[in-house]
Design a protein around this motif. Structure first.
Motif, PDB file in Angstrom:
ATOM      1  N   ALA A 131      -7.954  18.446  -7.959  1.00  0.00           N
ATOM      2  CA  ALA A 131      -8.089  19.629  -8.809  1.00  0.00           C
ATOM      3  C   ALA A 131      -8.372  20.868  -7.974  1.00  0.00           C
ATOM      4  O   ALA A 131      -7.922  21.971  -8.306  1.00  0.00           O
ATOM      5  CB  ALA A 131      -9.200  19.411  -9.830  1.00  0.00           C
ATOM      6  N   PHE A 149      -7.042  18.686 -15.630  1.00  0.00           N
ATOM      7  CA  PHE A 149      -7.905  18.283 -14.533  1.00  0.00           C
ATOM      8  C   PHE A 149      -8.950  17.290 -15.027  1.00  0.00           C
ATOM      9  O   PHE A 149      -9.514  17.459 -16.105  1.00  0.00           O
ATOM     10  CB  PHE A 149      -8.614  19.494 -13.923  1.00  0.00           C
ATOM     11  CG  PHE A 149      -7.682  20.544 -13.389  1.00  0.00           C
ATOM     12  CD1 PHE A 149      -6.927  20.300 -12.257  1.00  0.00           C
ATOM     13  CD2 PHE A 149      -7.549  21.766 -14.026  1.00  0.00           C
ATOM     14  CE1 PHE A 149      -6.058  21.254 -11.755  1.00  0.00           C
ATOM     15  CE2 PHE A 149      -6.685  22.728 -13.539  1.00  0.00           C
ATOM     16  CZ  PHE A 149      -5.934  22.474 -12.395  1.00  0.00           C
ATOM     17  N   PRO A 152     -12.944  17.854 -12.144  1.00  0.00           N
ATOM     18  CA  PRO A 152     -12.441  18.775 -11.120  1.00  0.00           C
ATOM     19  C   PRO A 152     -13.485  19.152 -10.077  1.00  0.00           C
ATOM     20  O   PRO A 152     -14.576  19.608 -10.409  1.00  0.00           O
ATOM     21  CB  PRO A 152     -12.004  19.999 -11.933  1.00  0.00           C
ATOM     22  CG  PRO A 152     -12.733  19.898 -13.232  1.00  0.00           C
ATOM     23  CD  PRO A 152     -12.926  18.445 -13.490  1.00  0.00           C
ATOM     24  N   CYS A 252      -4.393  24.964 -20.020  1.00  0.00           N
ATOM     25  CA  CYS A 252      -5.150  24.053 -19.170  1.00  0.00           C
ATOM     26  C   CYS A 252      -6.177  23.303 -20.006  1.00  0.00           C
ATOM     27  O   CYS A 252      -6.787  23.880 -20.918  1.00  0.00           O
ATOM     28  CB  CYS A 252      -5.869  24.839 -18.066  1.00  0.00           C
ATOM     29  SG  CYS A 252      -7.015  23.869 -17.064  1.00  0.00           S
ATOM     30  N   SER A 254      -9.515  20.577 -19.129  1.00  0.00           N
ATOM     31  CA  SER A 254     -10.311  19.898 -18.114  1.00  0.00           C
ATOM     32  C   SER A 254     -11.296  18.958 -18.789  1.00  0.00           C
ATOM     33  O   SER A 254     -11.806  19.255 -19.876  1.00  0.00           O
ATOM     34  CB  SER A 254     -11.082  20.910 -17.255  1.00  0.00           C
ATOM     35  OG  SER A 254     -10.220  21.638 -16.417  1.00  0.00           O
ATOM     36  N   CYS A 256     -14.819  16.569 -18.096  1.00  0.00           N
ATOM     37  CA  CYS A 256     -15.965  16.294 -17.232  1.00  0.00           C
ATOM     38  C   CYS A 256     -16.720  15.070 -17.736  1.00  0.00           C
ATOM     39  O   CYS A 256     -17.163  15.063 -18.886  1.00  0.00           O
ATOM     40  CB  CYS A 256     -16.918  17.484 -17.215  1.00  0.00           C
ATOM     41  SG  CYS A 256     -16.606  18.626 -15.873  1.00  0.00           S
ATOM     42  N   VAL A 268     -17.518  23.891 -12.716  1.00  0.00           N
ATOM     43  CA  VAL A 268     -16.489  23.598 -13.717  1.00  0.00           C
ATOM     44  C   VAL A 268     -16.690  24.482 -14.941  1.00  0.00           C
ATOM     45  O   VAL A 268     -15.741  25.068 -15.473  1.00  0.00           O
ATOM     46  CB  VAL A 268     -16.510  22.107 -14.118  1.00  0.00           C
ATOM     47  CG1 VAL A 268     -15.464  21.833 -15.200  1.00  0.00           C
ATOM     48  CG2 VAL A 268     -16.257  21.222 -12.903  1.00  0.00           C
ATOM     49  N   LEU A 280     -12.437  22.942 -22.124  1.00  0.00           N
ATOM     50  CA  LEU A 280     -13.271  22.014 -21.371  1.00  0.00           C
ATOM     51  C   LEU A 280     -13.872  20.998 -22.322  1.00  0.00           C
ATOM     52  O   LEU A 280     -14.446  21.352 -23.351  1.00  0.00           O
ATOM     53  CB  LEU A 280     -14.396  22.773 -20.656  1.00  0.00           C
ATOM     54  CG  LEU A 280     -15.455  21.928 -19.935  1.00  0.00           C
ATOM     55  CD1 LEU A 280     -14.818  21.050 -18.859  1.00  0.00           C
ATOM     56  CD2 LEU A 280     -16.538  22.824 -19.342  1.00  0.00           C
TER      57      LEU A 280
END
Length: 312
Positions: A131, A149, A152, A252, A254, A256, A268, A280
């Motif tokens: 990432a 990602f 990342p 995008c 992402s 976590c 992040v 996110l």
């Protein structure tokens, strides 16, 4: 015609049509890439950027899942990883001279995608260190329509004291000819073979843990050990530079893991808060390797990635 490279199909559990090839970066470094084509109606190609210590076969099951979902994939062994050229005197050392050298690998991968006629549109999936490399590649104009990602690595997770020490110590090692020493606490030993299932930081799924162990035992030549002092210094520098860069104008998503012990969560959060078309998501009950987590978690992540890609 590209030269065929070895691919460990038995331990990868990738689609049966998966094929690997040799390519060369602009500086002459020999790299391995592998392609797999979708099972059904073609939706495009996902360029997979692995994390540190990962290799193509690590993503075998992920390639299979994307093939079923209609996506072709192209995966790369970074320099110093898998069967790509080892660039340190110690072949187990996770080393890079400059973090920008990875962008030479990206350019070689893009060229391979064009030579292989990988179906368009293209998308990016970056895992951990991938990432970090991927964000820089996007800023530099990587020709993809959307990105995703997992865990990342836009900065590494360090305590304040460790961070204050890491900068001068890694810099000093790099400029005094000691940059190819292992970073403190690391060695050339295989991480996944050095820990038992409950203690591992990669996954909460025991089946996936065993999958990684089988790969490490069957093909030790694919293994990369701990990072070098120069790698550590280069990551700190690149993370600082990236933190000041604007987010790319691309859709995008992402993810976590809530139990991640390796990447910096604030980095992040800061990046995704500044990504206009970005989302996110936190994944409870998961460790660092989200793509090697239990089926329920993996299925949720893949579905959301595909949704972003299809709407791009």
């Amino acid at each position: 015609m590209m030269e065929t490279a070895p691919f460990y199909a038995e331990i990868a559990e990738a689609p049966p049509d998966t094929a690997a090839y040799w390519v060369r970066a602009e500086d002459g470094t020999k790299l391995r890439v592998a392609q797999s084509l979708s099972d059904g109606p073609e939706k495009g190609t996902i360029l997979v950027f692995p994390g540190r210590t990962e290799f193509i076969e690590t993503f075998g099951r992920t390639m299979e899942e994307f093939a079923v979902l209609g996506y072709s994939t192209l995966v790369l062994d970074w320099r110093g990883h898998g069967l790509s050229d080892r660039i340190a005197h110690d072949p187990q050392l996770g080393h890079v001279g400059r973090f920008s050298d990875y962008q030479l690998d990206v350019a070689a991968m893009v060229q391979a995608a064009r030579q292989l006629g990988m179906p368009e549109p293209w998308y990016l999936l970056g895992n951990s260190m991938g990432a970090c490399i991927g964000l820089r590649a996007l800023i530099d104009g990587l020709p993809v329509s959307a990105c995703a990602f997992c865990a990342p690595m836009w900065d590494i997770k360090l305590s304040l004291m460790a961070r204050l020490l890491a900068w001068p110590v890694s810099w000093a090692a790099s400029v005094t000819g000691k940059g190819e020493r292992y970073a403190p606490g690391h060695s050339g030993e295989s991480y996944i073979l050095s820990v038992d299932y409950p203690s591992n930081r990669r996954t909460n799924d025991e089946g996936m843990y065993r999958y990684m162990v089988r790969q490490a035992e069957a093909a030790p030549e694919l293994h990369t050990g701990g990072p070098s002092m120069t790698w550590l210094h280069q990551v700190l520098r690149e993370s600082r530079k990236l933190s000041k860069a604007p987010s790319p104008n691309l859709p995008c998503i992402s993810f976590c893991p809530e139990e991640d012990a390796l990447v910096s969560l604030p980095a992040v959060q800061s990046r995704m808060a500044r990504w206009p078309e970005g989302t996110l998501e936190f994944i409870p009950g998961a460790k660092h390797n989200l793509l090697l987590e239990e089926a329920k978690i993996r299925g949720r992540i893949l579905a959301k990635i595909c949704d972003v890609f299809e709407r791009a």
